[in-house]
Design a protein around this motif. Structure first.
Motif, short mmCIF file in Angstrom:
data_model
loop_
_atom_site.label_atom_id
_atom_site.label_comp_id
_atom_site.label_asym_id
_atom_site.label_seq_id
_atom_site.Cartn_x
_atom_site.Cartn_y
_atom_site.Cartn_z
N UNK A 118 0.83 -1.21 0.00
CA UNK A 118 0.00 0.00 0.00
C UNK A 118 0.87 1.25 0.00
N UNK A 119 1.94 1.23 0.77
CA UNK A 119 2.88 2.35 0.81
C UNK A 119 3.43 2.62 -0.59
N UNK A 120 3.92 1.58 -1.24
CA UNK A 120 4.51 1.74 -2.57
C UNK A 120 3.47 2.17 -3.59
N UNK A 121 2.25 1.66 -3.46
CA UNK A 121 1.19 2.03 -4.40
C UNK A 121 0.86 3.51 -4.32
N UNK A 122 0.88 4.09 -3.13
CA UNK A 122 0.60 5.51 -3.00
C UNK A 122 1.58 6.33 -3.82
N UNK A 123 2.84 5.89 -3.88
CA UNK A 123 3.83 6.59 -4.70
C UNK A 123 3.58 6.34 -6.18
N UNK A 124 3.22 5.11 -6.51
CA UNK A 124 2.94 4.77 -7.91
C UNK A 124 1.74 5.54 -8.44
N UNK A 125 0.72 5.72 -7.61
CA UNK A 125 -0.47 6.46 -8.03
C UNK A 125 -0.14 7.87 -8.50
N UNK A 126 0.94 8.44 -7.96
CA UNK A 126 1.30 9.80 -8.30
C UNK A 126 2.52 9.86 -9.22
N UNK A 127 2.73 8.78 -9.97
CA UNK A 127 3.68 8.84 -11.08
C UNK A 127 5.00 8.15 -10.91
N UNK A 128 5.35 7.70 -9.70
CA UNK A 128 6.63 7.01 -9.53
C UNK A 128 6.63 5.69 -10.29
N UNK A 129 7.78 5.32 -10.86
CA UNK A 129 7.95 4.03 -11.51
C UNK A 129 8.29 3.02 -10.41
N UNK A 130 7.27 2.27 -9.98
CA UNK A 130 7.45 1.32 -8.88
C UNK A 130 7.62 -0.08 -9.46
N UNK A 131 8.74 -0.70 -9.13
CA UNK A 131 9.02 -2.07 -9.57
C UNK A 131 8.81 -3.01 -8.40
N UNK A 132 7.81 -3.87 -8.50
CA UNK A 132 7.53 -4.84 -7.44
C UNK A 132 8.45 -6.05 -7.63
N UNK A 133 9.33 -6.26 -6.68
CA UNK A 133 10.29 -7.36 -6.73
C UNK A 133 9.77 -8.49 -5.85
N UNK A 134 9.42 -9.61 -6.47
CA UNK A 134 8.85 -10.74 -5.74
C UNK A 134 9.75 -11.97 -5.83
#
Length: 409
Positions: A24-40
């Motif tokens: 959820x933390x990372x998604x909040x940044x992604x919602x506002x344009x950050x390129x978020x790479x989910x590493x699983x």
């Protein structure tokens, strides 16, 4: 000039999180344009396996909870227990502005990829951790190694002890606030640290504890004990010191009313047809109404029970703070949430029709956030992310054959 890129466009964030708080933390940044790479890992975030699942979804790449907190991200699946897998992560870190993780304390250190290693190769990296009881940066907790879920944070952070019908029946709030609130604080802390890194070139460790996050919003618990030496007790749906401020029975359901101040209370009594309550000595001011809140609630409920919810909506809405108790069905039908874009459609693998997820609550006039993509399948963007590092297909296929990468079909 209004832009659709988002205020955080240009930032690259590595999301090594699972469950709810970190994603959820990372998604909040992604919602506002950050390129978020989910590493699983190659098995993926265990939240993928949690429902709800649509009846027609036979593929089950992920359920509704995963979709809710992983939109707008690219996904790569790596075995971080291998030398080659750790090398890939380190290469990604060199290009990253931030990294978020919510493993138990010490997990990445034991893998040889803890914060000290990462900041040595990227001194401007903002490294955010969200754990039940925090890390060492903010003070080493005696419970540092305890695992935690939402209910643990709500229990220990003060909410459950002050929530419920009475002291013998403490209750958590219905949603996963222990996770989402710590995720919000994590996003705020990350942005603060990113601003500092932009100005100085120096990154830092952002340390978020789930229990701290709940305590930070336990204002009545802290203030009552600090100022009066009294531990807050459950008072149903009320707030200590405010009355009427509770739920009340209508003839066909339940409503919520909050009219604790004199002008609100007087207007409420007039609208409900009980002006005589205004003249009762025990309801003469705000403190007295709280001292007698149980009797006050009973007196008011004798009148609210005479009306349907719809009649009360027409009578009270826009005049005193009031709401019917909304169900999921009510929310999906309501004009407010439609007007505010708070339910957004996204494509869901395995489903013939789009599904709705929560929208973006932070509304910005010039750089609005947006829901651009659904949550990723496990390893869906592995190839593209490695292409960004300059790796060719032959090298990627070799790592896949060795079981170090997973590439979604």
């Amino acid at each position: 000039m209004r832009t659709q890129q988002g205020a955080l466009s240009g930032l690259k964030i590595l999301d090594l999180t699972h469950s709810l708080a970190g994603p959820f933390c990372a998604q909040l940044l992604a919602d506002h344009g950050a390129d978020v790479i989910k590493v699983e890992s190659l098995d993926g975030d265990f939240f993928r396996k949690n429902g709800p699942f649509a009846p027609e979804d036979q593929e089950r790449h992920f359920g509704g909870l995963f979709q809710t907190c992983n939109r707008n991200k690219r996904g790569i699946a790596i075995d971080l227990k291998t030398t080659e897998g750790k090398y890939i992560l380190l290469e990604l870190v060199k290009q990253a502005d931030g990294l978020i993780e919510n493993f138990r304390s010490g997990v990445l250190e034991r893998l040889g990829i803890g914060y000290d290693v990462l900041k040595a190769i990227n001194p401007r990296l903002v490294y955010t951790t969200i754990r039940g009881f925090g890390d060492d940066v903010g003070g080493e907790s005696p419970y540092k190694h305890w695992p935690a879920f939402d209910i643990v944070a709500q229990a220990m952070g003060g909410w459950m002890g002050a929530t419920g019908p009475d002291a013998d029946h403490p209750m958590k709030v219905g949603a996963g606030a222990g996770d989402t609130i710590s995720g919000m604080f994590g996003a705020i802390g990350t942005v603060i640290a990113l601003y500092h890194a932009k100005n100085t070139g120096v990154g830092q460790h952002v340390d978020i504890a789930m229990v701290d996050s709940i305590l930070a919003l336990s204002e009545t618990v802290v203030s009552q004990y600090s100022y009066r030496g009294v531990s807050a007790r459950p008072v149903g749906n009320g707030i200590p010191g405010l009355a009427p401020f509770d739920t009340f029975q209508a003839s066909d359901g339940v409503i919520a009313i909050a009219a604790p101040h004199n002008p609100q209370f007087h207007l409420l009594c007039q609208l409900l047809g009980c002006p005589e309550l205004i003249e009762k000595p025990e309801y003469a001011n705000e403190q007295l109404r709280w001292d007698h809140y149980q009797q006050l609630n009973a007196d008011l409920e004798r009148y609210t029970r005479q009306y349907t919810k719809q009649a009360l909506i027409e009578m009270l809405s826009g005049r005193v703070p009031f709401s019917p108790i909304f169900t999921g069905e009510d929310i999906f039908k309501d004009a407010h949430f439609a007007a505010r874009g708070m339910l957004q459609e996204v494509e869901h693998p395995g489903c013939a029709t789009p599904k709705k997820i929560t929208g973006i609550p932070v509304k910005l006039s010039e750089t609005p956030g947006s829901i651009r993509t659904r949550a990723p399948k496990l390893g869906e963007h592995t190839v593209g992310i490695l292409h960004d590092l300059g790796w060719d297909d032959a090298k990627i296929q070799e790592l896949q054959a060795k079981g170090i990468l997973k590439i979604a079909s």
